[in-house]
Scaffold this active site. Structure first.
Site, short mmCIF file in Angstrom:
data_model
loop_
_atom_site.label_atom_id
_atom_site.label_comp_id
_atom_site.label_asym_id
_atom_site.label_seq_id
_atom_site.Cartn_x
_atom_site.Cartn_y
_atom_site.Cartn_z
N GLY A 21 0.68 -1.13 -0.14
CA GLY A 21 0.01 0.13 0.19
C GLY A 21 0.78 1.36 -0.01
N ARG B 255 10.67 -1.13 -4.64
CA ARG B 255 9.54 -1.19 -5.41
C ARG B 255 9.54 0.13 -6.32
NH1 ARG B 255 4.18 -3.47 -3.20
NH2 ARG B 255 3.92 -3.97 -5.42
N ASP C 255 -1.11 4.38 -6.54
CA ASP C 255 0.24 4.04 -6.32
C ASP C 255 1.16 5.09 -6.70
OD1 ASP C 255 -0.97 1.00 -6.16
OD2 ASP C 255 0.55 1.00 -5.00
N LYS D 198 -3.46 -0.88 -8.56
CA LYS D 198 -3.17 -2.07 -8.72
C LYS D 198 -3.63 -2.59 -10.38
CE LYS D 198 -3.19 -6.83 -7.59
NZ LYS D 198 -2.09 -7.52 -6.93
#
Lengths: 368, 368
Positions: free
Chosen positions: A55, A95, A249, A260
């Site tokens: 998240g 990430r 994101d 997502k």
């Protein structure tokens, strides 16, 4: 928010030792509630990369505490400043898609820039990480209040009949510190006595909808129904969805939204059925440096085994089953980009605005 | 088509006893290749309802052999004709969405109408079921040839570069007798030496893409990659899909298409990205009696446990794992309807046409 009726947050310092950061290991929800210690920058890198925490907002806050742990580690290094810089760079690479990771680490580094000694840096880093965490909670609360108005208006138009809200993935409190982003308006509406029901996309691969969103709604007592990701279009065609709210994101300065994988498909269906599609986008997830989401947001590719194997509970143990021939190749894109043209509005901590540069500029003039 | 290099069909009579119908139990693919005997109308009802056999064309052919078994059973009944009528009605109710079930049973009953004795009925029913089966194979072959021209044209435009085709669910040879519907053009293109690669949607719930389409493409040696259902939009945005071909469980006379849940979302994405979206629609799956797919095609709701549990292989055994809290409610719609406006064309056994009443009428004038 609550787990087993106890108020919790997703990240905290060990009450006896503030050199230990603690988080829920979200890979085991909903089947096991497992707390793990993060005591080094390697632990934090692993936790972010392997989705122990996930998240965008929680990734950001975890990274902020990561910088604090890096400062602690720097004490024993020959060149502490170089160590901090290099280890922060490595952490940023854990990430690629969520911009909060970069954002939080940069906030921390900017704050530490003019602090001289490593000892002072440690204290300042801890204070700043706590501040970023508290700011995240406030951001969620504000998005909740602004989003509540949207739900209230729908409830009013429906004369108090059930408001059906669809969400994809987990942009819940488990993706933040508390309240969530997409769920904050939902929890606020629930607490305000509005009759809400949530369609929860299971959200393959990794099933964050089934394992996290269904879990947290269940724990707060909010009505919900789990659906396969394929189902949303059918529900919308039949008037069973009043509103879609998702997280993000990374949002570009013109309002394109990376979220997502599969979010784009739901946005298309909402658009085709004239259903409002909102994105809860705290400014920490807005990348004011880029304008073309489809071409410029890096999309993470993860292990193909997250597609080929599905994890779940079997005889009280967590197991993974293979769903295809063992030799089948698979590809696993983590995110897609929903173009601004499909988005009704962005819910930010400063208010709700259209998904466009012009509208975002009104709320965040200092960023343009 | 081949399983383990042996040519197979999906349904056949036991070579030593033509009162036994045999099929693959498709619930265990790809992990187990299991053949089961259907020796009664109850067996056939169960096989269709529980998806031992699935796919609109195969459901139709299985039902045709079901009527043959019903005629065999009628021998021992006081009122054989009443028994045949009633048991056929029950069989029609096994699954609501695929129109082939009704179609095949009606074809059988019409053929049997003027046959006097039950003994003669048995012989005529067997002959007619065999004919329906052979017709299905011919239909697939013809759709394959017509669809091949579409793929050839794309390959020509791409100067022979790889042609990427996305498909949803299994409209493969396992959904028919041989060749498939959506896959027939793919197999024909593969055999014609065109470089094709198939994006296989895993197709939740029940994962027919992962367990059947990936399996059958693998067995024939066609290049493919398994993806989560959420992924297609992202691939299309990035030019990684040249063509979508899906099957259909029921197509209305104006070209609306009911197919596995999630098909509508892929059609929206194809439309948004100007990618041709074709439906392989044998006339047996066209319901010429209705015009409004979204409002008039009955959509099957199946057991919520197909959403909450996922089946796969674990230590060489087939197991199901729970992916959400045990108390989470779920809903399981089996199909959705893609409006004709999103469909580039229908591939039928009489040629390719636009998804409209006007165009369908040209190919099937006798139906209007």
């Amino acid at each position: 928010m609550k787990i087993n009726n106890k108020n919790c947050q997703t990240i905290w310092l060990n009450e006896n030792d503030n050199k230990i950061v603690q988080v829920f290991d979200q890979r085991y929800f909903p089947h096991e509630i497992k707390v793990i210690d993060l005591t080094s920058s390697d632990d934090v890198y692993f936790a972010i990369k392997e989705m122990v925490v996930r998240g965008a907002p929680l990734i950001g806050v975890t990274a902020a505490y990561g910088v604090y742990l890096i400062c602690l580690e720097a004490q024993n290094k020959e060149n502490p400043n170089e160590y901090i810089t290099n280890t922060c760079e490595k952490l940023k690479s854990a990430r690629p898609t969520a911009v909060n990771l970069d954002w939080a680490i940069n906030e921390m580094l900017t704050t530490l820039e003019h602090v001289n000694t490593t000892k002072e840096k440690i204290a300042v880093a801890l204070e700043k990480a706590n501040a970023i965490k508290n700011e995240d909670i406030q951001t969620s609360i504000k998005m909740g209040e602004f989003g509540l108005e949207i739900i209230k208006e729908i409830a009013r138009k429906k004369n108090g009949a059930l408001v059906n809200i669809l969400t994809h993935c987990n942009a819940g409190w488990l993706a933040t510190i508390d309240w969530g982003t997409a769920t904050a308006p939902i929890y606020k509406a629930f607490l305000a006595g509005i009759d809400v029901h949530i369609w929860v996309d299971e959200t393959r691969p990794r099933n964050q909808g089934a394992s996290l969103t269904a879990f947290e709604l269940n724990q707060q007592g909010v009505k919900h129904t789990l659906i396969a990701d394929n189902t949303g279009g059918h529900l919308m065609q039949h008037g069973l969805v009043d509103l879609v709210i998702v997280g993000t994101d990374r949002t570009t300065k013109n309002g394109d939204v990376a979220n997502k994988i599969g979010t784009y498909l739901k946005a298309l269906a909402a658009y085709d059925n004239h259903i409002p599609f909102y994105v809860a986008a705290p400014s920490s997830s807005i990348d004011f440096s880029i304008a073309d989401g489809v071409n410029n947001i890096p999309i993470e590719t993860r292990d193909e085994n997250e597609v080929k194997y599905i994890q779940g509970l079997l005889n009280n143990e967590i197991k993974s089953v293979l769903i295809c021939p063992e030799t089948t190749p698979a590809v696993n894109y983590g995110f897609d980009v929903t173009p601004a043209r499909l988005i009704t509005g962005l819910i930010t901590e400063r208010g709700v605005c259209g998904a466009s540069e012009e509208e975002l500029k009104k709320l965040f003039p200092e960023k343009y």
